[in-house]
Design an enzyme around this catalytic site. Structure first.
Site, mmCIF file in Angstrom:
data_model
loop_
_atom_site.group_PDB
_atom_site.id
_atom_site.type_symbol
_atom_site.label_atom_id
_atom_site.label_comp_id
_atom_site.label_asym_id
_atom_site.label_seq_id
_atom_site.Cartn_x
_atom_site.Cartn_y
_atom_site.Cartn_z
ATOM 1 N N PHE A 117 0.854 -1.185 0.000
ATOM 2 C CA PHE A 117 0.000 0.000 0.000
ATOM 3 C C PHE A 117 0.888 1.232 0.000
ATOM 4 O O PHE A 117 1.708 1.412 0.905
ATOM 5 C CB PHE A 117 -0.920 -0.017 1.223
ATOM 6 C CG PHE A 117 -2.012 -1.042 1.124
ATOM 7 C CD1 PHE A 117 -3.316 -0.660 0.835
ATOM 8 C CD2 PHE A 117 -1.737 -2.397 1.297
ATOM 9 C CE1 PHE A 117 -4.318 -1.612 0.730
ATOM 10 C CE2 PHE A 117 -2.734 -3.346 1.182
ATOM 11 C CZ PHE A 117 -4.038 -2.958 0.903
ATOM 12 N N ALA A 118 0.738 2.055 -1.038
ATOM 13 C CA ALA A 118 1.527 3.278 -1.172
ATOM 14 C C ALA A 118 0.552 4.447 -1.291
ATOM 15 O O ALA A 118 0.164 4.843 -2.393
ATOM 16 C CB ALA A 118 2.432 3.199 -2.390
ATOM 17 N N GLY A 120 -0.644 8.403 -0.132
ATOM 18 C CA GLY A 120 -0.075 9.672 0.311
ATOM 19 C C GLY A 120 1.416 9.723 0.052
ATOM 20 O O GLY A 120 1.898 9.339 -1.017
ATOM 21 N N LYS A 121 2.177 10.164 1.045
ATOM 22 C CA LYS A 121 3.622 10.312 0.882
ATOM 23 C C LYS A 121 4.364 8.982 0.841
ATOM 24 O O LYS A 121 5.567 8.957 0.544
ATOM 25 C CB LYS A 121 4.175 11.195 2.001
ATOM 26 C CG LYS A 121 3.680 12.636 1.943
ATOM 27 C CD LYS A 121 4.303 13.490 3.038
ATOM 28 C CE LYS A 121 3.821 14.938 2.969
ATOM 29 N NZ LYS A 121 4.414 15.775 4.031
ATOM 30 N N TYR A 122 3.672 7.883 1.098
ATOM 31 C CA TYR A 122 4.329 6.573 1.060
ATOM 32 C C TYR A 122 4.672 6.143 -0.359
ATOM 33 O O TYR A 122 5.388 5.153 -0.552
ATOM 34 C CB TYR A 122 3.469 5.526 1.758
ATOM 35 C CG TYR A 122 3.688 5.496 3.262
ATOM 36 C CD1 TYR A 122 4.451 4.498 3.846
ATOM 37 C CD2 TYR A 122 3.164 6.485 4.088
ATOM 38 C CE1 TYR A 122 4.670 4.466 5.217
ATOM 39 C CE2 TYR A 122 3.385 6.472 5.453
ATOM 40 C CZ TYR A 122 4.138 5.465 6.019
ATOM 41 O OH TYR A 122 4.362 5.453 7.372
ATOM 42 N N ASP A 207 4.735 -4.324 3.723
ATOM 43 C CA ASP A 207 4.795 -2.871 3.817
ATOM 44 C C ASP A 207 5.693 -2.323 2.717
ATOM 45 O O ASP A 207 6.744 -2.910 2.401
ATOM 46 C CB ASP A 207 5.348 -2.439 5.181
ATOM 47 C CG ASP A 207 4.259 -2.307 6.231
ATOM 48 O OD1 ASP A 207 3.095 -2.628 5.933
ATOM 49 O OD2 ASP A 207 4.576 -1.879 7.360
ATOM 50 N N ASP A 209 7.324 0.641 2.836
ATOM 51 C CA ASP A 209 8.444 1.440 3.346
ATOM 52 C C ASP A 209 9.576 0.539 3.832
ATOM 53 O O ASP A 209 10.044 0.634 4.963
ATOM 54 C CB ASP A 209 7.978 2.387 4.448
ATOM 55 C CG ASP A 209 7.236 1.680 5.565
ATOM 56 O OD1 ASP A 209 6.652 0.612 5.317
ATOM 57 O OD2 ASP A 209 7.232 2.207 6.692
ATOM 58 N N PRO A 230 10.094 -7.549 14.804
ATOM 59 C CA PRO A 230 11.461 -7.260 15.244
ATOM 60 C C PRO A 230 11.511 -6.534 16.580
ATOM 61 O O PRO A 230 12.551 -6.522 17.238
ATOM 62 C CB PRO A 230 11.996 -6.357 14.116
ATOM 63 C CG PRO A 230 10.783 -5.730 13.515
ATOM 64 C CD PRO A 230 9.720 -6.781 13.600
ATOM 65 N N GLU A 299 -3.148 -5.020 13.004
ATOM 66 C CA GLU A 299 -2.127 -5.879 13.612
ATOM 67 C C GLU A 299 -2.670 -6.570 14.854
ATOM 68 O O GLU A 299 -2.339 -7.740 15.123
ATOM 69 C CB GLU A 299 -0.891 -5.054 13.970
ATOM 70 C CG GLU A 299 0.254 -5.890 14.518
ATOM 71 C CD GLU A 299 1.518 -5.080 14.685
ATOM 72 O OE1 GLU A 299 2.350 -5.081 13.750
ATOM 73 O OE2 GLU A 299 1.674 -4.435 15.746
#
Length: 350
Positions: A117-118, A120-122, A207, A209, A230, A299
């Site tokens: 998913f990209a 907006g600014k992603y 993700d 990013d 992580p 999540e």
């Protein structure tokens, strides 16, 4: 005929027992990842500092009873957990033979879908994600990238290997990043119903990013695959940030839970992932009707689902790390990692 469980007539069978045999060596120490709150500081158990448990020893003998291998071999990984209490493998560097794995799976002519998913600014992260995926993500397999974005014109042109495709799906830009996060389950459910179930054997939801750094291969394929976070791989169970309010459908009672799974990566066969996202979407909508939002949106619901529907394979933090954390000795390689960024800047509606 409508879309539903009967739609899935895949010839791909779960490779659970095959996956178990691909573990390179059995550990001689079983590290406890989740324990109840310690009564005194000296009783706290860490994943990296625990002696062999009788139960684990029994599990090893059951799991590897058909293997012509010395269980006391000094080789392999003895510093980490490599098998769960329900006998699912946990994949680390040194626990599988990549040549054997590739030989087994490439002969099956598989297609793997992956979603990102990209919004907006992603969109700024798409180029590096795709470029590095082409170098490391299921190389020599057929891969369909499904990109969900509110700005289709920002999807970069990337040189794809043969048999790999990009599909762009335009979606609305929502008001809050929490809403964007929670909406993923519904969008993945819809794209499976409308397209993916006809075209792919497995689907992995990731993700954008993030960047790939090392092999992320067929050793990850299985019926239902979860990713250890992580941020919690070395934490005790009482420290997990599960949803603890009984009013939420994501509620996990105290003293329950196996691992803390990252919402940033999950996958498996099309049928199993469809069941997962459908149930999580139903629970998100039920919470919304009751005016409650789970602490970590989708999540939290993912962790509830995987508690009661055990994954058949778990990926170690090698497969999703975070560059904020440096690189501890337990990680022999970092295969994929979240890149450093200013969340207040990229999340336009914090």
């Amino acid at each position: 005929m409508g879309f539903g469980p009967a739609t899935f007539q895949s010839e791909i069978q779960p490779l659970n027992m095959l996956s178990y045999t691909l573990l390179a060596q059995t550990p001689r120490q079983y590290k406890v990842l989740h324990n109840d709150p310690p009564q005194a500081p000296e009783t706290k158990i860490s994943i990296l500092h625990t002696d062999l448990m009788d139960l684990a020893s029994l599990q090893e003998k059951v799991l590897f009873r058909d293997r012509n291998r010395d269980l006391d071999s000094p080789k392999g990984r003895c510093d980490v957990v490599t098998v769960t209490p329900w006998l699912a493998p946990i994949v680390w560097e040194g626990t599988f033979d990549p040549v054997l794995v590739d030989a087994l799976y490439k002969s099956m002519n598989l297609t793997i879908a992956t979603t990102v998913f990209a919004i907006g600014k992603y969109t700024r992260f798409l180029h590096d994600f795709l470029e590095t995926a082409e170098k490391h993500f299921l190389v020599d397999f057929k891969v369909n990238y499904h990109i969900f974005t509110d700005q289709p014109h920002e999807v970069p042109e990337v040189n794809l290997a043969a048999g790999r495709k990009i599909f762009v799906h335009q979606v609305p830009k929502l008001k809050r990043w929490q809403d964007i996060s929670a909406s993923r389950m519904q969008m993945i459910q819809t794209i499976i119903e409308e397209q993916v179930h006809r075209e792919a054997d497995y689907i992995y939801c990731q993700d954008v990013d993030a960047k790939f750094h090392f092999r992320w291969g067929a050793e990850t394929l299985d019926r239902l695959v979860a990713q250890i976070s992580p941020w919690f791989y070395d934490k005790a169970r009482y420290q997990f940030t599960y949803e603890r309010r009984p009013e939420s459908k994501a509620y996990i009672p105290p003293r329950e839970g196996d691992f803390y799974y990252a919402g940033a990566m999950f996958g498996g066969t099309i049928e199993e992932v469809y069941k997962l996202v459908k149930k999580c979407h139903e629970h998100i909508e039920a919470d919304k009707a009751n005016e409650i939002e789970a602490v970590w949106q989708e999540e939290s619901h993912l962790n509830w689902y995987l508690l009661y529907n055990k994954p058949s394979k778990i990926l170690s933090p090698e497969y999703l790390w975070d560059d904020q954390k440096g690189k501890p000795n337990v990680l022999k390689v970092v295969r994929l990692s979240h890149v450093l960024k200013n969340y207040a800047e990229v999340r336009e509606n914090v």
